[in-house]
Structures are given as C-alpha cells and as structure tokens.
Design a protein around this motif. Structure first.
Motif, mmCIF file in Angstrom:
data_model
loop_
_atom_site.group_PDB
_atom_site.id
_atom_site.type_symbol
_atom_site.label_atom_id
_atom_site.label_comp_id
_atom_site.label_asym_id
_atom_site.label_seq_id
_atom_site.Cartn_x
_atom_site.Cartn_y
_atom_site.Cartn_z
ATOM 1 N N ASP A 1 -34.411 7.022 26.297
ATOM 2 C CA ASP A 1 -34.344 8.074 25.288
ATOM 3 C C ASP A 1 -35.670 8.151 24.535
ATOM 4 O O ASP A 1 -36.527 7.266 24.671
ATOM 5 C CB ASP A 1 -33.198 7.812 24.311
ATOM 6 N N LYS B 1 -37.080 17.835 23.850
ATOM 7 C CA LYS B 1 -35.726 18.162 24.317
ATOM 8 C C LYS B 1 -35.762 19.262 25.372
ATOM 9 O O LYS B 1 -34.957 19.251 26.313
ATOM 10 C CB LYS B 1 -34.854 18.582 23.132
ATOM 11 N N PRO C 1 -33.854 17.568 28.749
ATOM 12 C CA PRO C 1 -32.588 17.961 28.109
ATOM 13 C C PRO C 1 -31.481 16.919 28.186
ATOM 14 O O PRO C 1 -30.559 16.939 27.372
ATOM 15 C CB PRO C 1 -32.194 19.239 28.867
ATOM 16 N N THR D 1 -31.424 11.696 24.851
ATOM 17 C CA THR D 1 -31.291 11.808 23.399
ATOM 18 C C THR D 1 -32.687 11.804 22.786
ATOM 19 O O THR D 1 -33.512 10.947 23.120
ATOM 20 C CB THR D 1 -30.471 10.636 22.833
ATOM 21 N N VAL D 2 -32.953 12.770 21.922
ATOM 22 C CA VAL D 2 -34.256 12.880 21.269
ATOM 23 C C VAL D 2 -34.056 12.749 19.766
ATOM 24 O O VAL D 2 -33.303 13.517 19.160
ATOM 25 C CB VAL D 2 -34.937 14.220 21.598
ATOM 26 N N LEU E 1 -30.586 23.325 20.683
ATOM 27 C CA LEU E 1 -31.103 22.027 21.104
ATOM 28 C C LEU E 1 -30.481 20.917 20.252
ATOM 29 O O LEU E 1 -30.738 20.847 19.044
ATOM 30 C CB LEU E 1 -32.625 21.991 20.962
ATOM 31 N N ILE F 1 -30.959 18.015 18.966
ATOM 32 C CA ILE F 1 -31.856 16.926 18.567
ATOM 33 C C ILE F 1 -31.320 16.273 17.291
ATOM 34 O O ILE F 1 -30.503 16.853 16.576
ATOM 35 C CB ILE F 1 -33.288 17.428 18.334
#
Length: 212
Positions: A40, A85, A89, A92-93, A117, A119
């Motif tokens: 991630d 992201k 995709p 996990t950001v 998105l 995030i």
C-alpha cells in the motif's frame, strides 16, 4: 554499532501502544503501519509529521512511502494521493498531512470526490506550523507567528461529499483507519497530535549521537 542499532530499534517501538492524549506521533505512525499492507502507499506532506514518518515508518516494499524532500512543498500529499490512486486503484492510499499543509490544497478534495477515489487523508492536527515552531523552540526557546485556527474538518469533509471522522481518544485511531480502508469515497480523519514529543526527539538524538 550493534549497541546503537539496539537503541534505535527500542526507540522505534517505545510508544507503539502508548495511550496518552493527544496521540503521540510515534503511536500514529505505528497505527498507520498496522493498517497498511506492505505494498500500500503512504504519502507524507511537509511538516513536523514528515520528520516522524521518515524516522518511524518501516517501509516494506520499494516506493511504498513517498516523502516530499528537496523543495519540501507543503500541500503535496492530497493531490499526490489522488494521482497515486488513479495509478494504483487496488492499493490503499493514505495521505499523512499536517493541518497547515492540508489547508494549502484542500480544494483538491473536490477532485477526489468527483472522481470517486477512496483515498484516506489523515490530518495531524495541532493548530500550528509544527516544524517551524520546532526550529524556533530549539533556537529561541519560544515561538512566534506559527499558530492559527482551523475549520471543523468533519464538516468541511462532508461539505465536499467526503466522509469526515474525528479522533477523540487514542484507541479510536486504529479502528477508524481500518474502517476508512473499506470506504467507497474519500475519508478525512482529524487526529489531534502531541507535538511536545518533537523537542524530546531533539534531545534524544543528541544523546544517541556517536562521539567524534
């Protein structure tokens, strides 16, 4: 060298389970590490939190922790998380931001919401430009011109169409982060941080320095 390595590793783990309030920076980093998988992405904005992430976060795969050094531009983490992201995709950001840096690019939250998105933006909240205050305290023993007020970050997030959360005690952060990883839209987490630890770190590093 072995003794110094042991001291460093002990320092890394010392506050991993600390329940003091506001949350110590070390505990924030530990909880982030508990939530993010090895591949991630953690993006750090510029501020006092950057110093703690650079020191405490254990990256386990290449390019999984991105920190703005060089020009050290405040406000980079939110737009950076959007780009990350879009590129990855399925990962996990998480954007780690100070309240000052977040307010410098908060308008990009509209972009994240519009593009749907999911995030996570974790705001390290102290109502101050923390790293500037840190340097002022080291040199002058007090601060000037670094404190400011903030909006209600939960309401601000919701006004954009994002999810807003606020940490009110230390043991809430970890479950909030886990919940945020399952969200389908951007999540803003307002997390008060105890930056009194900054000066303690300065003294600790002096103690650990090798004699010349």
């Amino acid at each position: 060298i072995a003794t110094l390595h042991g001291k460093v590793m002990d320092a890394f783990a010392e506050y991993d389970n600390d329940n003091g309030w506001p949350i110590k920076p070390q505990r924030v980093v530990a909880d982030i590490r508990r939530v993010l998988r090895d591949d991630d992405l953690l993006l750090s904005d510029v501020g006092a939190h950057k110093m703690w992430i650079a020191r405490q976060y254990h990256a386990r795969s290449p390019n999984s922790c991105i920190i703005s050094n060089g020009f050290a531009s405040m406000g980079i983490a939110l737009p950076g998380a959007i780009a990350a992201k879009l590129l990855f995709p399925k990962k996990t950001v998480l954007a780690a931001v100070g309240d000052g840096g977040f307010m410098m690019s908060v308008h990009e939250l509209e972009t994240a919401v519009r593009l749907k998105l999911p995030i996570i933006v974790l705001i390290w909240h102290d109502d101050s430009y923390g790293v500037i205050g840190w340097h002022q305290r080291k040199k002058f023993s007090n601060t000037f011109g670094v404190d400011f007020g903030n909006p209600d970050f939960m309401k601000l997030a919701e006004s954009f169409g994002a999810i807003g959360m606020r940490v009110t005690k230390t043991d809430e952060l970890l479950p909030m982060l886990r919940k945020a990883t399952k969200a389908k839209r951007p999540v803003i987490i307002d997390c008060p941080v105890d930056y009194r630890e900054n000066m303690k770190l300065t003294e600790h590093l002096k103690e650990m320095a090798c004699p010349v």
